[in-house]
Design a protein around this motif. Structure first.
Motif, PDB file in Angstrom:
ATOM      1  N   PHE A 130      15.909  -3.913  14.880  1.00 35.45           N
ATOM      2  CA  PHE A 130      16.352  -2.541  15.123  1.00 35.45           C
ATOM      3  C   PHE A 130      17.343  -2.515  16.282  1.00 35.45           C
ATOM      4  N   TRP A 131      18.050  -1.387  16.404  1.00 34.03           N
ATOM      5  CA  TRP A 131      18.830  -1.089  17.600  1.00 34.03           C
ATOM      6  C   TRP A 131      18.008  -0.099  18.412  1.00 34.03           C
ATOM      7  N   SER A 132      17.695  -0.454  19.651  1.00 35.69           N
ATOM      8  CA  SER A 132      16.932   0.437  20.518  1.00 35.69           C
ATOM      9  C   SER A 132      17.887   1.418  21.177  1.00 35.69           C
ATOM     10  N   ARG A 133      17.732   2.687  20.852  1.00 33.82           N
ATOM     11  CA  ARG A 133      18.585   3.710  21.446  1.00 33.82           C
ATOM     12  C   ARG A 133      18.295   3.880  22.929  1.00 33.82           C
ATOM     13  N   SER A 134      17.049   3.701  23.342  1.00 31.67           N
ATOM     14  CA  SER A 134      16.706   3.884  24.751  1.00 31.67           C
ATOM     15  C   SER A 134      17.122   2.692  25.610  1.00 31.67           C
ATOM     16  N   ARG A 135      16.949   1.479  25.095  1.00 34.20           N
ATOM     17  CA  ARG A 135      17.295   0.287  25.873  1.00 34.20           C
ATOM     18  C   ARG A 135      18.713  -0.203  25.605  1.00 34.20           C
ATOM     19  N   GLN A 136      19.345   0.331  24.564  1.00 37.61           N
ATOM     20  CA  GLN A 136      20.702  -0.088  24.197  1.00 37.61           C
ATOM     21  C   GLN A 136      20.783  -1.592  23.950  1.00 37.61           C
ATOM     22  N   THR A 190       0.808  -1.223   0.000  1.00 36.86           N
ATOM     23  CA  THR A 190       0.000   0.000   0.000  1.00 36.86           C
ATOM     24  C   THR A 190       0.841   1.274   0.000  1.00 36.86           C
ATOM     25  N   GLY A 191       2.119   1.161   0.378  1.00 38.31           N
ATOM     26  CA  GLY A 191       2.975   2.336   0.484  1.00 38.31           C
ATOM     27  C   GLY A 191       2.804   3.088   1.795  1.00 38.31           C
ATOM     28  N   GLU A 192       1.949   2.606   2.688  1.00 36.23           N
ATOM     29  CA  GLU A 192       1.714   3.248   3.974  1.00 36.23           C
ATOM     30  C   GLU A 192       3.005   3.263   4.797  1.00 36.23           C
ATOM     31  N   VAL A 193       3.397   4.454   5.282  1.00 34.18           N
ATOM     32  CA  VAL A 193       4.573   4.564   6.133  1.00 34.18           C
ATOM     33  C   VAL A 193       4.163   4.165   7.545  1.00 34.18           C
ATOM     34  N   LEU A 194       4.848   3.167   8.081  1.00 32.87           N
ATOM     35  CA  LEU A 194       4.456   2.587   9.358  1.00 32.87           C
ATOM     36  C   LEU A 194       5.222   3.146  10.544  1.00 32.87           C
ATOM     37  N   MET A 195       6.519   3.299  10.396  1.00 41.41           N
ATOM     38  CA  MET A 195       7.332   3.732  11.533  1.00 41.41           C
ATOM     39  C   MET A 195       8.735   4.094  11.081  1.00 41.41           C
ATOM     40  N   LEU A 196       9.510   4.615  12.013  1.00 46.43           N
ATOM     41  CA  LEU A 196      10.923   4.894  11.822  1.00 46.43           C
ATOM     42  C   LEU A 196      11.670   4.198  12.951  1.00 46.43           C
ATOM     43  N   GLY A 197      12.719   3.491  12.600  1.00 50.59           N
ATOM     44  CA  GLY A 197      13.571   2.850  13.591  1.00 50.59           C
ATOM     45  C   GLY A 197      15.022   3.123  13.244  1.00 50.59           C
ATOM     46  N   TRP A 198      15.932   2.571  14.035  1.00 56.11           N
ATOM     47  CA  TRP A 198      17.360   2.796  13.833  1.00 56.11           C
ATOM     48  C   TRP A 198      18.081   1.467  13.715  1.00 56.11           C
ATOM     49  N   MET A 199      19.038   1.398  12.825  1.00 51.39           N
ATOM     50  CA  MET A 199      19.813   0.179  12.632  1.00 51.39           C
ATOM     51  C   MET A 199      21.296   0.491  12.637  1.00 51.39           C
ATOM     52  N   ASP A 200      22.055  -0.388  13.281  1.00 46.81           N
ATOM     53  CA  ASP A 200      23.498  -0.387  13.112  1.00 46.81           C
ATOM     54  C   ASP A 200      23.813  -1.523  12.127  1.00 46.81           C
TER      55      ASP A 200
END
Length: 123
Positions: free
Chosen positions: A58-64, A33-43
């Protein structure tokens, strides 16, 4: 950040432009559908896992720590494709989303409210 014996393909790693923390933004989009779901971070390790395991990590910046979407919620993201932008500093991860993408239970992380931007006329 933890390391493993497996490493990200060096050809892919060389194309990444990481921030000061070694991370790249990952925009997650519903593949059909092209729906943008979320933004996350990856190393590099999160990207390696995403490319090789078929599920988004993903890499959780808050939980490390690493987290694979859906392992605790059941709302998994199954990889359909991963693309790198022209600058190498953002990924577009197209997925089959099962359940809610947002930790709030919403379908997307962008349902929190419109900011009221002026709509442009377009060309």
């Amino acid at each position: 950040m933890p390391t493993s014996d497996a490493v990200l393909d060096p050809a892919v790693a060389a194309r990444l432009t990481r921030d000061a923390a070694g991370l790249v933004a990952a925009v997650v989009q519903q593949h059909d559908t092209g729906e943008v779901l979320m933004l996350g971070w990856m190393d590099d390790e999160a990207l390696r896992r995403t490319l090789t395991e078929g599920r988004v990590t993903f890499w959780s910046r808050s939980r490390q720590e690493y987290w694979r979407k859906g392992d605790t919620s059941g709302h998994a993201q199954f990889v359909r494709s991963v693309a790198l932008d022209c600058d190498g500093d953002a990924l577009l991860v197209r997925v089959e989303q099962v359940g809610a993408a947002c930790h709030t239970g919403d379908r997307t992380c962008f349902e929190a409210g419109d900011l009221g931007a002026v709509v442009g006329a377009g060309a």
